[in-house]
Design an enzyme around this catalytic site. Sequence first.
Site, short mmCIF file in Angstrom:
data_model
loop_
_atom_site.label_atom_id
_atom_site.label_comp_id
_atom_site.label_asym_id
_atom_site.label_seq_id
_atom_site.Cartn_x
_atom_site.Cartn_y
_atom_site.Cartn_z
N ARG A 1 60.39 5.69 -13.28
CA ARG A 1 59.63 5.66 -12.03
C ARG A 1 58.90 4.34 -11.93
O ARG A 1 58.41 3.80 -12.93
CB ARG A 1 58.62 6.82 -11.97
CG ARG A 1 59.23 8.19 -11.72
CD ARG A 1 59.80 8.32 -10.32
NE ARG A 1 60.33 9.64 -10.04
CZ ARG A 1 61.60 9.99 -10.21
NH1 ARG A 1 62.46 9.10 -10.71
NH2 ARG A 1 62.02 11.21 -9.91
N GLU B 1 59.30 3.19 -2.40
CA GLU B 1 60.73 3.13 -2.11
C GLU B 1 61.02 3.82 -0.78
O GLU B 1 60.51 4.92 -0.54
CB GLU B 1 61.51 3.80 -3.23
CG GLU B 1 61.34 3.12 -4.57
CD GLU B 1 61.95 3.89 -5.72
OE1 GLU B 1 62.17 3.29 -6.78
OE2 GLU B 1 62.20 5.12 -5.57
N HIS C 1 67.40 1.97 -6.97
CA HIS C 1 67.23 3.39 -7.33
C HIS C 1 68.57 4.13 -7.22
O HIS C 1 68.65 5.22 -6.63
CB HIS C 1 66.17 4.06 -6.46
CG HIS C 1 65.61 5.31 -7.10
ND1 HIS C 1 64.29 5.66 -7.01
CD2 HIS C 1 66.18 6.29 -7.85
CE1 HIS C 1 64.07 6.79 -7.66
NE2 HIS C 1 65.22 7.19 -8.17
#
Length: 310
Positions: free
Chosen positions: A232, A261, A284
């Site tokens: 994370r 994000e 991601h």
Amino acid sequence: MHAVILDADSLGHDIDLAPIEARVSRLDVHARTPPDRVVGRLAGAQVAIVNKVVLDASALAALPELRLICVLATGTNNIDMVEAERRGIEVRNVTAYGTASVAQHTLMLLLALAGRLPRYQRDVADGRWGESPFFCLMDHRTLQLDGKRLVIVGRGELGAGVGRLAEAFGMTVDYAARPGAEEDPRPTLAQLAGDADAISLHCPLTPATRHLVDDALLSRVKPGALLVNCARGGIIDELAALAALRSGRLGGLAVDVLPEEPPRDGHPLIDALQEPLNLIVTPHNAWISPEARQRIVELTAENLEGPLRA
């Protein structure tokens, strides 16, 4: 049961929703749902299926027929869990769907950093190979993983999966104590960092792990160590890590996650990709193998089979 998927596009367009359709009497599928349309689309439904759409207290209060929320992910921070519990709405998530995908992505990043791939790719693109007096370029010192030490934070399925792959490359793997768990007998990351040739993060973002890798810890790593974050954003202090990379304290930095994000306002790490650094930023997408995304559907279908609260 009448079920509604609010953000199906988050799974991609190549995923088969048939396992979910087979377990409900009606399934409404929406590609994306803006906040002002959440309640309207869920009106009358017993099941909400969401990935990142927020279901807050006000939305839950406006949906008296809702009995189950299926989250197409592990994290449930987009759900007001307290309010769901108060209203008797069950929340079921999915876990361990992307172990192979994330572990593979992590090793890809580690291997690329070890080979200084970003630096050499830039050199080739800039024409430096064609200008070399020899047949190859050797300007950036690479790291052979065999015999090197990898420290992993997080020994869940993901961390253990990365450890198995790293051992296949001949690395020695150490697992740091779980941050915030005083009873954990293993050495802490701070204690292991000085001997680490590489560090890989696979732990949740909690108060105990926020900026776990900060300037103080980076000052303890051996020169040239590699740092990979597929967990994370915010577990590392990204600005401190970037400074360490620029100064040579870090040999390489790769992240698949950022604190916000998508990074609509940009981020210093993205800006730094224009610099000649051993730096990788991926969007991601460690989890996005088709197999992992289809597994999310299958696990969600299983979540629909369990009995609901009366």
